[in-house]
Design a protein around this motif. Structure first.
Motif, short mmCIF file in Angstrom:
data_model
loop_
_atom_site.label_atom_id
_atom_site.label_comp_id
_atom_site.label_asym_id
_atom_site.label_seq_id
_atom_site.Cartn_x
_atom_site.Cartn_y
_atom_site.Cartn_z
N VAL A 1 0.85 -1.20 0.00
CA VAL A 1 0.00 0.00 0.00
C VAL A 1 0.88 1.25 0.00
O VAL A 1 0.63 2.20 -0.75
CB VAL A 1 -0.96 -0.01 1.22
N LEU A 2 1.91 1.27 0.82
CA LEU A 2 2.82 2.42 0.87
C LEU A 2 3.53 2.62 -0.47
O LEU A 2 3.71 3.76 -0.92
CB LEU A 2 3.84 2.24 1.99
N MET A 3 3.94 1.54 -1.11
CA MET A 3 4.57 1.65 -2.42
C MET A 3 3.59 2.19 -3.46
O MET A 3 3.96 3.01 -4.29
CB MET A 3 5.10 0.28 -2.87
N GLY A 4 2.35 1.77 -3.39
CA GLY A 4 1.33 2.27 -4.31
C GLY A 4 1.10 3.76 -4.13
O GLY A 4 0.99 4.51 -5.09
N VAL A 5 1.04 4.21 -2.88
CA VAL A 5 0.87 5.64 -2.60
C VAL A 5 2.07 6.42 -3.11
O VAL A 5 1.92 7.49 -3.71
CB VAL A 5 0.65 5.86 -1.08
N ALA A 6 3.27 5.90 -2.90
CA ALA A 6 4.48 6.58 -3.38
C ALA A 6 4.47 6.73 -4.90
O ALA A 6 4.81 7.78 -5.43
CB ALA A 6 5.72 5.81 -2.91
N VAL A 7 4.08 5.68 -5.60
CA VAL A 7 4.01 5.73 -7.07
C VAL A 7 2.99 6.77 -7.52
O VAL A 7 3.25 7.56 -8.43
CB VAL A 7 3.69 4.34 -7.65
N LEU A 8 1.83 6.81 -6.88
CA LEU A 8 0.81 7.81 -7.23
C LEU A 8 1.30 9.23 -6.99
O LEU A 8 1.04 10.13 -7.78
CB LEU A 8 -0.48 7.55 -6.44
N LEU A 9 2.02 9.44 -5.90
CA LEU A 9 2.56 10.77 -5.62
C LEU A 9 3.57 11.19 -6.68
O LEU A 9 3.57 12.34 -7.12
CB LEU A 9 3.20 10.81 -4.23
N VAL A 10 4.42 10.30 -7.10
CA VAL A 10 5.40 10.62 -8.14
C VAL A 10 4.70 10.95 -9.45
O VAL A 10 5.03 11.92 -10.12
CB VAL A 10 6.40 9.46 -8.32
N ILE A 11 3.72 10.16 -9.82
CA ILE A 11 2.98 10.40 -11.07
C ILE A 11 2.25 11.73 -11.02
O ILE A 11 2.30 12.51 -11.96
CB ILE A 11 2.01 9.23 -11.36
N SER A 12 1.58 12.03 -9.91
CA SER A 12 0.83 13.28 -9.81
C SER A 12 1.76 14.48 -9.78
O SER A 12 1.44 15.53 -10.33
CB SER A 12 -0.09 13.28 -8.60
N SER A 13 2.93 14.38 -9.17
CA SER A 13 3.86 15.51 -9.15
C SER A 13 4.42 15.78 -10.54
O SER A 13 4.63 16.92 -10.91
CB SER A 13 4.98 15.28 -8.15
N CYS A 14 4.64 14.75 -11.32
CA CYS A 14 5.12 14.94 -12.69
C CYS A 14 4.04 15.56 -13.57
O CYS A 14 4.33 16.35 -14.44
CB CYS A 14 5.57 13.62 -13.30
N ALA A 15 2.82 15.23 -13.33
CA ALA A 15 1.72 15.74 -14.15
C ALA A 15 1.45 17.22 -13.88
O ALA A 15 0.97 17.93 -14.75
CB ALA A 15 0.45 14.93 -13.90
N THR A 16 1.77 17.70 -12.69
CA THR A 16 1.45 19.09 -12.36
C THR A 16 2.55 20.06 -12.75
O THR A 16 2.34 21.26 -12.73
CB THR A 16 1.17 19.23 -10.85
N THR A 17 3.73 19.60 -13.09
CA THR A 17 4.81 20.50 -13.49
C THR A 17 4.96 20.43 -15.01
O THR A 17 5.70 19.60 -15.53
CB THR A 17 6.13 20.11 -12.80
N GLU A 18 4.24 21.29 -15.69
CA GLU A 18 4.30 21.33 -17.14
C GLU A 18 5.59 21.98 -17.60
O GLU A 18 5.99 23.00 -17.06
CB GLU A 18 3.13 22.14 -17.69
N PRO A 19 6.25 21.42 -18.57
CA PRO A 19 7.45 22.08 -19.10
C PRO A 19 7.05 23.30 -19.93
O PRO A 19 5.93 23.38 -20.45
CB PRO A 19 8.08 21.00 -19.98
N LEU A 20 7.96 24.25 -20.02
CA LEU A 20 7.70 25.43 -20.84
C LEU A 20 7.77 25.07 -22.31
O LEU A 20 8.58 24.24 -22.73
CB LEU A 20 8.77 26.49 -20.57
N HIS A 21 6.93 25.71 -23.10
CA HIS A 21 7.06 25.60 -24.55
C HIS A 21 8.21 26.50 -24.98
O HIS A 21 8.58 27.44 -24.26
CB HIS A 21 5.76 26.03 -25.23
#
Length: 131
Positions: A7-27
């Motif tokens: 469960v902890l590993m699943g939460v960690a993976v979700l946090l990594v995925i969500s943090s990557c999705a919220t930081t959009e690279p600049l065009h």
């Protein structure tokens, strides 16, 4: 024990995925305003100028032409940014006054040139109370 670890590993993976999705690279050539620092915690005297500081990120090719700030009571007004520092993380300042007593939202954006094209940044806003 094993189910808690999974469960902890699943939460960690979700946090990594969500943090990557919220930081959009600049065009390429894009400039994004990040923050407006409001003096006096936003409790300003009406008609008195205050120095507001802004931060932005850019790929380095953008050049700020002007800043536009909007109070609901006065509409948009253009300003010349001061102390502009360019780089991947840049900043500038503006001398602004508080909005009138009934309107508290101050919104700002910049017009900039990148690759010979004039563009408009995103907007940042803050609540500013005149007294």
């Amino acid at each position: 024990m094993r189910s808690i670890l999974s469960v902890l590993m699943g939460v960690a993976v979700l946090l990594v995925i969500s943090s990557c999705a919220t930081t959009e690279p600049l065009h390429e050539g894009e400039l994004k305003l990040l923050k407006m620092q409001v003096p006096e915690n936003g409790n300003l005297r009406v008609g008195h100028p205050y120095k507001f500081n802004f931060s932005f990120k850019s790929d380095g090719s953008a050049e700020i032409i002007r800043a536009v700030c909007i109070c609901p009571d006065t509409g948009p007004r253009a300003y010349k940014p001061e102390d502009v520092r360019y780089g991947s993380l840049g900043n500038f300042s503006l001398w602004l006054s508080a909005c009138a007593y009934e309107s508290h939202r101050l919104e700002c954006y910049v017009d900039y040139v990148s690759d010979g094209k004039r563009q408009r940044s995103n907007s940042v806003y803050s609540l500013v109370y005149g007294k």
